[in-house]
Design a protein around this motif. Structure first.
Motif, PDB file in Angstrom:
ATOM      1  N   ASP A 136       1.043  -1.425  -0.202  1.00 57.13           N
ATOM      2  CA  ASP A 136       0.149  -0.158  -0.313  1.00 57.13           C
ATOM      3  C   ASP A 136       0.972   0.994   0.024  1.00 57.13           C
ATOM      4  OD1 ASP A 136      -2.448  -1.412  -0.095  1.00 57.13           O
ATOM      5  OD2 ASP A 136      -2.349  -1.461   1.515  1.00 57.13           O
ATOM      6  N   MET A 140       1.279   4.231  -3.104  1.00 54.79           N
ATOM      7  CA  MET A 140       0.677   5.665  -3.006  1.00 54.79           C
ATOM      8  C   MET A 140       1.978   6.570  -4.217  1.00 54.79           C
ATOM      9  SD  MET A 140      -0.178   6.108   1.117  1.00 54.79           S
ATOM     10  CE  MET A 140      -0.194   7.659   1.401  1.00 54.79           C
ATOM     11  N   ASP A 143       0.648   6.063  -7.322  1.00 56.75           N
ATOM     12  CA  ASP A 143      -0.508   6.635  -7.988  1.00 56.75           C
ATOM     13  C   ASP A 143      -0.627   8.290  -8.046  1.00 56.75           C
ATOM     14  OD1 ASP A 143      -2.705   4.809  -7.561  1.00 56.75           O
ATOM     15  OD2 ASP A 143      -3.010   4.220  -5.858  1.00 56.75           O
ATOM     16  N   GLU A 144       1.058   8.747  -7.338  1.00 53.47           N
ATOM     17  CA  GLU A 144       0.879   9.856  -7.573  1.00 53.47           C
ATOM     18  C   GLU A 144       1.514   9.763  -8.740  1.00 53.47           C
ATOM     19  OE1 GLU A 144       4.149  11.509  -4.178  1.00 53.47           O
ATOM     20  OE2 GLU A 144       2.278  10.744  -2.505  1.00 53.47           O
TER      21      GLU A 144
END
Length: 635
Positions: A136, A140, A143-144
């Motif tokens: 996870d 992150m 995803d950025e």
């Protein structure tokens, strides 16, 4: 193997699932998941092909022992050797829908005997939690990097007919935190098994075994993630963790070797046999030489926070190894040890030029593009432009395309490509062409490519002055395709699955590369996905079937029915009928996408390639194309 979060029974079920996924992924080469046959004949042809494969030549199945894809995985998972033939037979001879649910329930069943050992169960739960947290944290960061793309493009719904096709709606696997952690741990362990260097791989029977990350394994993991309803970006995060863990371990082993006055090479040979560390095989020489630490601060922060717990999962690395990695402990020496161990030393694709010439090819060079370099990416993208007006056009179409591939643009024969592109552009604006356009002759050309009608003599003579340049460009693209195949066969991509994307003559380069791979032997584990945009490739005169078999996952042919420029230049040069760039290719497993609404002319691919790729949603396992929608006023 490293400490497992699965019981022996669950590891058996995990081996069965990857076996089933491999077989289903091979079936989907000719019948993509969720697709419906266009006609009874096509459906019958796909069915017959599948049955022939099952009965006539078992050795061609990805699950067959001679392919070397499953037994190393079984060995890593410590599945009893006596059970291996049964698992292979189940995957090869049975329909997946009869078994997937049963094996999934074994993995996610909380009432097994191991539960009685509460202490052991608690330890395994902590390990699964650590893995899911690290994944996870990595997501992150990823995803950025993709947030802008995600905001600008509507995503296709995850629910498809494929769920009903495999009865996945009956599995009743909840999305509770515990179930989610088990899913992530399952994928983590299976990836480790797929890339680990297992003793069984040294068996002489496995002549087809290829070190590194096989494209067929990645296709199977992509399907398995779909079955588990896990987004692919999480699998990409797992890939990065495995690769970076290998780098950290290489660093630690190097230091131990110095302390013990032992050869780093011999120590590394001992260490890599431990299991998970085989992931380091895929880093492609200095492509993963982390000279200044991990490029993304969030990745380093995530590893630093999780080092104490994550370190317990890979004892050979330990908490100190992960902590050291988080504080920029990566080194050139460590990565070179990894690379040399798998024959991938050197600069890899980055900045490499052809080692020798083929025919009259004078320029063939890979140029890094994007921000995903030196970050442990276990998949490579090679992007090939084929209609350019300046050298910057080899890179420009791909800039801004957000994905998690380590990407390279191929710059090839720029002088010839610029010459033919400019000649075509000049021809378009010529007086003769403008007059023909007014008369509607260009659309007549397109219809004649699909039929047997002859061209008007005036039109043939009008293309004479570009015909010679186009013929030379066609010849160069065919030879560049052979060079690209040679590059992949040498492993300069670092033994990692490759995605090939190209438009115009670049698409032809890719197609010829696939043909060369098919003709030169058992090379169907190199390429995972292919996208051809506006391809000047004959529909009837080429071996599409053999090219398709070289691609483990999606094979997409994007075409525009009004691309008369491609129709005229190709027809004038080769006098052929049927053209992939302007029509569908009727071959099972080829995903045909009509992009006519997005293409005004052949040169449009220069500016629309990125948008087309975004709408294809390549990370999705099954065929997807999000059609452009008109902007309407919601008020």
């Amino acid at each position: 193997m490293a400490v497992s979060t699965l019981s022996s029974t669950q590891r058996y079920a995990a081996g069965a699932l990857i076996a089933l996924a491999l077989r289903q992924a091979q079936i989907h080469q000719t019948r993509p998941l969720g697709s419906e046959p266009d006609s009874p004949a096509q459906g019958e042809r796909s069915s017959t092909s599948s049955s022939d494969e099952d009965g006539a030549d078992q050795s061609r199945l990805w699950t067959h022992e001679s392919q070397g894809l499953l037994r190393p995985v079984f060995s890593f998972l410590e599945i009893d050797e006596k059970a291996w033939p049964g698992l292979e037979e189940t995957a090869a001879a049975s329909e997946a829908k009869h078994h997937i649910g049963a094996f999934m329930r074994i993995i996610f069943d909380e009432e097994e005997e191991e539960e009685e050992k509460s202490e052991n169960l608690s330890e395994r739960s902590d390990q699964e939690l650590a893995i899911s947290k690290s994944v996870d944290a990595m997501v992150m960061t990823l995803d950025e990097n993709q947030s802008q793309t995600s905001d600008q493009n509507p995503k296709h719904s995850e629910s498809t007919d494929s769920d009903a096709e495999l009865n996945l709606d009956q599995l009743s696997i909840s999305d509770s935190p515990v179930k989610y952690q088990r899913k992530i741990s399952l994928l983590y362990e299976l990836l480790s098994a797929c890339v680990a260097d297992s003793p069984v791989q040294k068996d002489k029977k496995f002549k087809k075994f290829r070190k590194g990350y096989d494209a067929r394994h990645r296709a199977a993991l992509r399907l398995l993630a779909t079955w588990l309803n896990i987004k692919w970006i999480k699998m990409e995060a797992i890939e990065i963790i495995v690769a970076c863990a290998a780098m950290a371990a290489a660093k630690e082993e190097e230091e131990k070797a110095k302390e013990e006055n032992e050869s780093p090479k011999s120590n590394w040979q001992k260490w890599k046999r431990g299991g998970i560390i085989g992931a380091a095989a895929l880093t492609g020489g200095t492509l993963l030489a982390i000279t200044g630490g991990l490029a993304a601060p969030a990745i380093a922060a995530g590893f630093g926070a999780l080092a104490p717990t994550l370190g317990t999962l890979v004892p050979v690395i330990g908490a100190s190894g992960f902590a050291a990695m988080a504080s920029a402990a990566g080194s050139v020496a460590g990565s070179v040890a990894v690379a040399a161990s798998f024959g991938a030393a050197g600069a890899g694709l980055s900045g490499s030029k052809m080692a020798r010439r083929i025919g009259s090819i004078k320029e063939f060079e890979f140029k890094p593009i994007g921000e995903n370099h030196n970050q442990g990416r276990l998949a490579v993208g090679i992007l090939v432009a084929g209609f350019v007006f300046e050298e910057a056009d080899f890179l420009r179409p791909w800039e801004g395309w957000k994905d998690n591939l380590e990407r390279y643009a191929l710059q090839w024969e720029s002088q010839n490509l610029i010459a033919v592109s400019t000649a075509i552009q000049d021809w378009i604006t010529s007086r003769v062409t403008m007059e023909l356009m007014k008369q509607g002759a260009m659309m007549t050309v397109l219809s004649s490519l699909v039929t047997a009608f002859a061209w008007p003599a005036v039109l043939l003579s009008a293309t004479d002055f570009i015909d010679s340049k186009w013929s030379i460009a066609i010849d160069r693209s065919d030879k560049a395709g052979k060079l690209l195949a040679e590059t992949l066969l040498k492993g300069l991509q670092g033994n990692r699955p490759v995605t090939l994307v190209g438009f115009s003559l670049g698409a032809r380069v890719i197609f010829k590369c696939l043909q060369e791979l098919a003709e030169s032997g058992n090379n169907d584990g190199l390429v995972e996905r292919v996208v051809l945009l506006g391809a000047p490739v004959s529909v009837k005169g080429e071996k599409w079937d053999s090219a398709r078999k070289m691609v483990a996952g999606r094979f997409i042919n994007a075409y525009s029915t009004n691309d008369w420029i491609l129709g005229i230049t190709f027809r004038a040069s080769l006098l052929t009928q049927g053209l992939a760039g302007i029509q569908a290719v009727d071959i099972p497993g080829i995903e045909n996408v009509d992009v006519t609404d997005m293409i005004e002319g052949h040169s449009s691919y220069l500016t629309t390639a990125r948008e087309i790729l975004q709408r294809l949603e390549l990370e999705t396992y099954y065929p997807v194309f999000v059609k452009p929608t008109a902007v309407t006023d919601s008020k």
